[in-house]
Structure formats: structure tokens, C-alpha cells
Design a protein around this motif. Structure first.
Motif, PDB file in Angstrom:
ATOM      1  N   UNK A  90      29.684  22.841  50.839  1.00 28.03           N
ATOM      2  CA  UNK A  90      28.334  21.780  51.790  1.00 28.03           C
ATOM      3  C   UNK A  90      28.950  21.834  53.287  1.00 28.03           C
ATOM      4  N   UNK A  91      29.957  21.965  53.850  1.00 28.58           N
ATOM      5  CA  UNK A  91      30.565  22.079  54.698  1.00 28.58           C
ATOM      6  C   UNK A  91      31.469  20.367  54.896  1.00 28.58           C
ATOM      7  N   UNK A  92      31.431  20.461  55.991  1.00 25.24           N
ATOM      8  CA  UNK A  92      32.315  19.071  56.520  1.00 25.24           C
ATOM      9  C   UNK A  92      31.582  18.065  56.617  1.00 25.24           C
ATOM     10  N   UNK A  93      30.659  18.079  58.342  1.00 25.57           N
ATOM     11  CA  UNK A  93      29.775  17.288  58.480  1.00 25.57           C
ATOM     12  C   UNK A  93      30.777  15.887  59.084  1.00 25.57           C
ATOM     13  N   UNK A  94      29.814  14.853  59.213  1.00 23.23           N
ATOM     14  CA  UNK A  94      30.953  14.100  58.807  1.00 23.23           C
ATOM     15  C   UNK A  94      31.590  13.673  57.850  1.00 23.23           C
ATOM     16  N   UNK A  95      31.277  13.871  57.166  1.00 23.96           N
ATOM     17  CA  UNK A  95      31.564  12.377  55.595  1.00 23.96           C
ATOM     18  C   UNK A  95      32.553  13.318  55.092  1.00 23.96           C
ATOM     19  N   UNK A  96      32.966  14.342  55.581  1.00 23.85           N
ATOM     20  CA  UNK A  96      34.513  15.337  54.837  1.00 23.85           C
ATOM     21  C   UNK A  96      35.279  15.626  56.088  1.00 23.85           C
ATOM     22  N   UNK A  97      35.048  15.464  57.569  1.00 23.42           N
ATOM     23  CA  UNK A  97      35.965  14.827  58.697  1.00 23.42           C
ATOM     24  C   UNK A  97      37.766  14.508  58.324  1.00 23.42           C
ATOM     25  N   UNK A  98      37.554  13.476  57.920  1.00 21.88           N
ATOM     26  CA  UNK A  98      38.651  12.434  57.738  1.00 21.88           C
ATOM     27  C   UNK A  98      39.453  13.457  56.611  1.00 21.88           C
ATOM     28  N   UNK A  99      39.182  14.734  55.815  1.00 22.39           N
ATOM     29  CA  UNK A  99      40.594  15.569  55.018  1.00 22.39           C
ATOM     30  C   UNK A  99      40.567  16.652  55.241  1.00 22.39           C
ATOM     31  N   UNK A 100      40.412  17.224  56.522  1.00 19.84           N
ATOM     32  CA  UNK A 100      40.043  18.366  56.649  1.00 19.84           C
ATOM     33  C   UNK A 100      41.145  18.667  57.483  1.00 19.84           C
ATOM     34  N   UNK A 101      41.929  17.671  57.907  1.00 18.23           N
ATOM     35  CA  UNK A 101      43.396  18.726  58.344  1.00 18.23           C
ATOM     36  C   UNK A 101      44.655  18.274  57.605  1.00 18.23           C
ATOM     37  N   UNK A 102      43.760  17.552  55.556  1.00 16.63           N
ATOM     38  CA  UNK A 102      44.907  18.828  54.697  1.00 16.63           C
ATOM     39  C   UNK A 102      44.935  19.790  54.608  1.00 16.63           C
ATOM     40  N   UNK A 103      43.889  20.543  54.645  1.00 12.58           N
ATOM     41  CA  UNK A 103      43.258  22.318  53.840  1.00 12.58           C
ATOM     42  C   UNK A 103      43.110  22.526  55.886  1.00 12.58           C
ATOM     43  N   UNK A 104      44.042  22.298  56.683  1.00 12.51           N
ATOM     44  CA  UNK A 104      43.975  23.148  58.090  1.00 12.51           C
ATOM     45  C   UNK A 104      45.309  23.050  58.434  1.00 12.51           C
ATOM     46  N   UNK A 105      45.894  22.364  58.291  1.00 11.26           N
ATOM     47  CA  UNK A 105      46.712  21.788  58.637  1.00 11.26           C
ATOM     48  C   UNK A 105      46.174  21.494  60.583  1.00 11.26           C
ATOM     49  N   UNK A 106      47.688  20.291  61.165  1.00  9.07           N
ATOM     50  CA  UNK A 106      46.938  19.763  62.148  1.00  9.07           C
ATOM     51  C   UNK A 106      46.793  20.823  63.478  1.00  9.07           C
ATOM     52  N   UNK A 107      47.917  22.064  63.197  1.00 12.07           N
ATOM     53  CA  UNK A 107      47.702  22.827  64.200  1.00 12.07           C
ATOM     54  C   UNK A 107      46.636  23.461  64.151  1.00 12.07           C
ATOM     55  N   UNK A 108      46.230  24.139  62.810  1.00 11.31           N
ATOM     56  CA  UNK A 108      45.030  24.463  62.357  1.00 11.31           C
ATOM     57  C   UNK A 108      43.271  24.047  62.748  1.00 11.31           C
ATOM     58  N   UNK A 109      43.451  22.627  62.745  1.00 12.22           N
ATOM     59  CA  UNK A 109      42.544  21.559  63.293  1.00 12.22           C
ATOM     60  C   UNK A 109      42.391  21.816  65.376  1.00 12.22           C
ATOM     61  N   UNK A 110      43.220  21.868  65.747  1.00 10.50           N
ATOM     62  CA  UNK A 110      43.457  22.091  67.086  1.00 10.50           C
ATOM     63  C   UNK A 110      43.019  23.707  67.554  1.00 10.50           C
ATOM     64  N   UNK A 111      43.274  24.526  66.913  1.00  5.39           N
ATOM     65  CA  UNK A 111      42.668  26.299  67.032  1.00  5.39           C
ATOM     66  C   UNK A 111      41.451  25.778  67.108  1.00  5.39           C
ATOM     67  N   UNK A 112      40.476  24.661  66.324  1.00  2.00           N
ATOM     68  CA  UNK A 112      39.822  25.094  66.293  1.00  2.00           C
ATOM     69  C   UNK A 112      38.428  24.434  67.130  1.00  2.00           C
ATOM     70  N   UNK A 113      39.005  22.645  67.225  1.00  2.00           N
ATOM     71  CA  UNK A 113      38.773  22.637  68.485  1.00  2.00           C
ATOM     72  C   UNK A 113      38.241  23.485  69.987  1.00  2.00           C
ATOM     73  N   UNK A 114      39.909  24.059  69.715  1.00  2.00           N
ATOM     74  CA  UNK A 114      39.838  24.895  71.263  1.00  2.00           C
ATOM     75  C   UNK A 114      38.460  26.092  70.563  1.00  2.00           C
ATOM     76  N   UNK A 115      38.260  26.461  69.241  1.00  2.10           N
ATOM     77  CA  UNK A 115      37.487  27.247  69.735  1.00  2.10           C
ATOM     78  C   UNK A 115      36.386  26.900  70.214  1.00  2.10           C
ATOM     79  N   UNK A 116      35.597  25.561  69.391  1.00  2.00           N
ATOM     80  CA  UNK A 116      34.198  25.076  69.721  1.00  2.00           C
ATOM     81  C   UNK A 116      34.588  25.128  71.565  1.00  2.00           C
ATOM     82  N   UNK A 117      35.635  24.273  72.058  1.00  3.00           N
ATOM     83  CA  UNK A 117      35.629  24.236  73.083  1.00  3.00           C
ATOM     84  C   UNK A 117      35.497  24.711  74.450  1.00  3.00           C
ATOM     85  N   UNK A 118      35.861  26.066  74.076  1.00  2.56           N
ATOM     86  CA  UNK A 118      35.813  27.971  74.540  1.00  2.56           C
ATOM     87  C   UNK A 118      34.091  28.122  74.879  1.00  2.56           C
ATOM     88  N   UNK A 119      33.383  27.903  73.409  1.00  2.00           N
ATOM     89  CA  UNK A 119      31.723  27.824  73.789  1.00  2.00           C
ATOM     90  C   UNK A 119      31.124  26.904  74.142  1.00  2.00           C
TER      91      UNK A 119
END
Ligand SMILES: Cc1cc2nc3c(=O)[nH]c(=O)nc-3n(C[C@H](O)[C@H](O)[C@H](O)COP(=O)(O)OP(=O)(O)OC[C@H]3O[C@@H](n4cnc5c(N)ncnc54)[C@H](O)[C@@H]3O)c2cc1C
Length: 531
Positions: A490-519
Motif C-alpha cells: 500500500x505504500x507509506x503516505x502519511x499513515x506509515x511514515x512514523x514507522x518507516x525508519x525501523x525499516x530504512x534506518x536513519x541514514x536510509x531516510x536521509x538518502x530518500x530525502x536527498x533524492x527527493x530534494x535533488x528532483x
């Protein structure tokens, strides 16, 4: 016409059988039917648009209302109790790629935020209008829905990203091909939405997930046009398609997508098998998955889901006959018995061989083969079940689903943990919750767990949201505890966001944020979703 405050076509209703209603009343009590806010009442709440006039932008209140929410439980609460307070300021329907570019420039000039809108079937808060003073523009891909190219030699098809499931399949079937992607939201969800939310269809076991099908395409971003080549395979560095898969509108608007297609199958069969209990059933489906038997789907319902599905089916005489027959074969579906639907798709010889092998493995775990009647009933009703949500709501019941994917060694424990957390989440209010589960997408190392929960709706929207939050948090904590993904499909959206860090790790979250910021350096694309 599509319902503005519920699921699906308003000409299609789902009648809840007497036995299903009786079951619900017994398990969680009678619902109190409540009155929804009507269309006129809702339209009266919509403020004036903050967007300046533009020939491609529709600022009519009805259009804005129709694109204001998806299908998550909070979306339903807001639109039916009448608590929705934030609306997009306009909706644009680009007719071609070039107009997507024009609209992104208009949004940048007007400092608007942009939400790409596919079929509006998100169930995790992907489409919520963000807070703040900046205007919000929905770019709806509805008109980007053409088959642009069919490459028969390489089995590739390029579509506008807004094509929905039925139109995409019709265009391919007319040429003897299929994509084979059937999420339960098939009627309305779109190719672009499947890619952006990393969707998985009911026959993913045979056809793969959307990431297996998505060969490449084009995304319009605030930084520029991003074209993804459609190679059969490549070892040339990281696969950039995987940044776009699951991007949830945070990087840009996918305007077209090329998918890997298949020839229409020669044969397709769905069968039912019943097992005496969960332990045997789970072992059987694990063994079938790991043996590499050619199947297109399996769906294993636990005992409570089996009982609920049989009650929902109505047709009491037929179901009673089935129960009696199964009892003779030592399967009690009023107690521990579990139903498996199993699908075989492909060349006739493969369908035959797959069926023989899968049924042989099921028999080892005391599976009783019930032939095709129930399997075909599943196929026929597979896109109809979501309509039950309208009827349940009318009777005063809320319903939501959640899903994860875990390794085989914790499937049983994780399912029990999630179910118990949901069942007990409303104890503080003395409210019961009806919970049931199936396993539906299978891999050699694990499978998805898909849980449905029903509870009574309270008198106001705030109380309904409080109930839902308790349930969602309790179940999500269990998912994290068992190291499951916070979303298998179903994806992340708003509802799953608080739990995403457990899966991606803090560094992984920063990487996704940087990819978004690049575009999207100015943060105009679907802010507040994903990360
Ligand atoms: C009854 C029901 C059953 C469901 N069953 C399934 C299922 O079996 N499997 C499954 O995977 N999902 C299922 N879902 C969830 C949902 O259908 C999927 O997430 C689907 O992929 C969303 O597609 P959509 O076109 O409706 O996208 P939307 O809901 O419109 O948007 C979803 C997200 O994708 C982004 N997006 C949409 N189009 C584009 C685009 N062209 N470019 C960039 N971003 C875009 C949006 O901004 C948003 O963030 C179900 C939902 C419902 C209501």
C-alpha cells in the motif's frame, strides 16, 4: 458514476447476508447507523481557491472535492462525518506530456504545492492536502491514458501513466497480450499510481510485482525531465527505476510508463483447498512456495477469515452442504478449518503440471481439494468485495485493512501478535474488534500478512479517529516488533511514515530525502508524504 464519499460505482451495491450481519452483531455488537454529511453540506465547506486562473486548471468546488481524499480510513472519516477542512485549490487534467511541464512551471511561479493524482485509491494518506498558506494543485493523470506503443517483438507496451486497470487490460487483450497486474483496486487505480506506490497485484506469484513489470518511462520533475531507459537488464550501476518506484509523488509526475507484457494465457483455473487447521495450512503454502510450483496466486485465509468469508457468501444451503462434506473429511470450518484459494495460469501443460504438484503437496498436510466452484467464485467477486465497505459503514461499522511481509520463521507469531493487538486495542472503551487475516503474496523467504479489522463507529469523527489511531498504532508496533515491512503493497503516505525508519534506518531516510530534494529542491512535490 463514481461515489464521491465511498467506494466505487454508485450503481453497484453489496448486500450483506443475514448470516454475516448476525455474525457481526454477535462478535462486536450492533452498529448504530449514522447520517453522513450530504454533498451540498460538503460543498458549502470549500473555501475560495487560492490559485490564479489558468486554462488547464479547474477550480470548481465539486472537482476539488472529488480529488480531495483517497480511500484511507481517515479519508473516509473526514468525508463522511463532514470533518474535512483542507481541499486542493484546483485540479488540472493535462492532455499530454507537454502540458505536465506547463503545469509544473505554473505551480513553481505561483508557489503552489503539487500532488500527482492517479486513481485516488490510496489507502495510507498519500493525497492529503497539506497545511499551510501555499495553494495546492492536484495534477490528475486521467487523460494521460492512451496506449502509445505496443512493441510485439520485445513484449513491451508504453501507456500514459493515467490509464486505469480495465482500460490497460482491454487495450492489451485486444492484441493478445496481458500485464496481469490485478490489485483489488483494479477498477480505478492507475499505472502511474501502481509505480508510485509500489503496488502488488493479486496474481503477483505468477506475474510479479509492479517493479518486475515497470521497464522504464518518463517523469516530469521540477529539476527537469527524467527518462528511464527500458533495457531487459543492466549491470551499469544502480538501477534508477527503483528511485521512481515508490516515489509517491515526491519527485515528480510520471507521465508515461513502459511495462513488460505477456501473451494471454492459454488456461487459467482457480481451485479451493481446505485444511484442518492453521499449522498444517501454513506449512503447506510454505512448501508449495519454496518448491517453485508454477502458480499465479495463493490466498490462505485463517480460521476466522474462512468463517467470515463463508458467512459473507450468503447462499446458506450451499455453504451448509459444504460444511457437512468437509466435516466428513475431518475439516471443521466452524472451528479451526482454513480455506486456500490457489490459481494456475499459463500454457495448458503448465497449468496441469502445477495443479498436480500443488495439490499433491497440499494433500500431505491433509488439504481437502474442493475443485473449482469456490475458486471461480473468488475470481468472479475479486473486485466486488471492497463494495462491502459502503454497506458496513451504512450499518454503523468501520473497516480497515493492514498488511506487512515477514520471513517464514515468524509468520504465525506475527499474525497472532497483530491480531491480538487489534483485538485488544479498544478494551479501554469496552469495544470489541472483529479481526481476521489471510496470507496472499508468497516468496521463497516469506509472505505477506493481510489483516482486516472491523469495529463499531462512534457518534463523531474525532472519536472515530481516536479509535482508529489506537488500532493502527497497536498493529504497527507489532509489525515493527516482528521486523516486518510497514507496507508490502500500500505504500507509506502519511499513515506509515512514523514507522518507516525501523525499516530504512536513519541514514536510509536521509538518502530518500536527498533524492527527493535533488528532483524537487524547493519541496513543492507532495510534501509530508513518504519521508
Ligand atoms: C479497495 C482497495 C483495494 C486495494 N487493493 C490493493 C492491492 O491489491 N494491491 C495494491 O498494491 N494496492 C491496493 N490498494 C491501494 C492502491 O490501490 C494502490 O496504492 C495503487 O497503487 C494506487 O494507485 P492510484 O492510481 O489510485 O494512485 P493514487 O491513490 O491517486 O496515488 C497514490 C500515490 O501515488 C502518487 N501518484 C499517482 N500517480 C502518479 C503519477 N503519475 N506520477 C507520480 N506520482 C503518482 C500520488 O501522488 C500518491 O502519492 C487498494 C486500495 C483500495 C481502495
Amino acid at each position: 458514476m463514481r461515489r464521491w464519499n465511498g467506494w466505487g460505482d454508485d450503481k453497484v451495491d453489496f448486500h450483506l447476508s443475514g448470516s454475516a450481519q448476525g455474525m457481526l452483531e454477535e462478535l462486536i455488537g450492533s452498529g448504530t447507523p449514522r447520517e453522513d454529511v450530504d454533498l451540498a453540506g460538503m460543498l458549502a465547506k470549500i473555501p475560495a481557491s487560492r490559485l490564479p486562473d489558468h486554462p488547464l486548471v479547474d477550480r470548481e468546488p465539486l472537482t476539488r472535492l472529488r480529488h480531495a481524499v483517497g480511500q484511507s480510513f481517515p479519508d473516509w472519516v473526514q468525508i463522511r462525518y463532514g470533518d474535512l477542512r483542507r481541499f486542493p485549490d484546483g485540479v488540472a487534467f493535462p492532455n499530454d506530456d507537454r502540458e505536465v511541464g506547463v503545469l509544473l512551471r505554473y505551480a513553481a511561479e505561483t508557489e503552489a504545492r503539487v500532488i500527482p493524482y492517479g486513481g485516488g485509491t490510496s489507502v495510507v494518506g498519500h493525497l492529503t492536502t497539506p497545511k499551510g498558506d501555499q495553494p495546492v494543485l492536484m495534477i490528475a493523470t486521467t487523460r494521460l491514458n492512451q496506449l502509445q506503443k505496443l512493441d510485439r517483438r520485445n513484449y513491451l507496451a508504453t501507456f500514459g501513466a493515467g490509464v486505469n486497470g480495465p482500460d490497460l487490460e482491454a487495450a492489451l487483450r485486444a492484441e493478445g497480450f496481458t500485464l496481469g497486474h490485478y490489485p483489488q483496486s483494479f477498477e480505478y487505480s492507475t499505472l502511474g499510481g501502481w509505480v508510485a506506490a509500489r503496488s502488488s497485484g493479486q496474481q503477483s506469484l505468477g506475474y510479479g510485482r509492479i517493479e518486475d513489470m515497470f521497464a522504464g518511462g518518463r517523469m516530469y520533475t521540477p529539476t527537469g525531465i527524467f527518462d528511464m531507459n527500458t533495457l531487459p537488464a543492466s549491470a551499469a550501476g544502480p538501477d534508477l527505476r527503483h528511485m521512481v518506484l515508490g516515489s509517491e509523488g515526491r519527485m515528480g509526475v510520471i507521465s508515461e510508463a513502459t511495462v513488460r507484457i505477456r501473451r494471454l494465457p492459454e488456461a487459467e483455473r482457480f481451485h479451493a483447498v481446505f485444511f484442518p487447521d492453521w499449522t498444517l495450512a501454513e506449512q503447506a503454502v510454505r512448501e508449495v512456495s519454496q518448491a517453485g510450483v508454477p502458480l499465479s496466486m495463493m490466498r490462505l485465509s485463517n480460521a476466522m477469515e474462512t468463517q467470515t468469508n463463508l458467512a459473507l457468501a450468503g447462499k446458506e444451503r450451499l455453504i451448509n452442504g459444504l460444511k457437512q462434506y468437509l466435516e466428513l473429511r475431518r475439516v471443521n470450518v466452524a472451528d479451526q478449518g482454513c480455506m486456500l484459494i490457489i490459481g494456475f495460469t499459463g500454457a495448458r501443460a503448465i497449468v496441469k503440471a502445477g495443479r498436480r504438484k500443488a495439490l499433491e503437496l497440499c494433500r500431505r498436510y491433509r488439504g481437502v481439494h474442493m475443485y473449482r466452484m469456490l475458486g471461480e467464485a473468488w475470481r468472479k467477486n475479486r473486485f466486488r468485495t471492497p463494495y462491502a465497505r459502503n454497506e458496513l459503514w451504512r450499518l454503523g461499522y468501520g473497516v480497515d485493512t493492514l498488511e506487512t511481509c515477514v520471513h517464514w520463521d515468524v509468520v504465525g507469531e506475527a499474525m497472532a501478535g497483530i491480531e491480538a493487538a487489534l483485538r485488544n486495542a479498544l478494551n479501554v472503551e469496552n469495544e470489541a474488534v472483529h479481526v481476521f487475516t489471510h496470507l496472499s503474496h508468497f516468496y521463497s523467504s516469506g509472505c505477506s500478512i493481510y489483516t482486516t479489522y472491523l469495529f463499531r463507529l462512534p457518534a463523531n469523527g474525532e472519536a472515530a479517529m481516536a479509535r482508529w489511531r489506537r488500532l493502527k498504532e497497536a498493529a504497527s508496533e507489532q509489525i515493527v516488533k516482528y521486523r516486518g515491512t510497514i507496507s508490502h503493497q500500500h505504500g507509506v503516505g502519511e499513515d506509515h511514515q512514523p514507522y518507516l525508519v525501523h525499516e530504512k534506518t536513519p541514514l536510509g531516510i536521509d538518502l530518500i530525502k536527498q533524492n527527493c530534494a535533488f528532483f524537487d529542491p524547493k519541496g513543492m512535490m507532495n510534501p509530508g508524504k513518504l519521508v
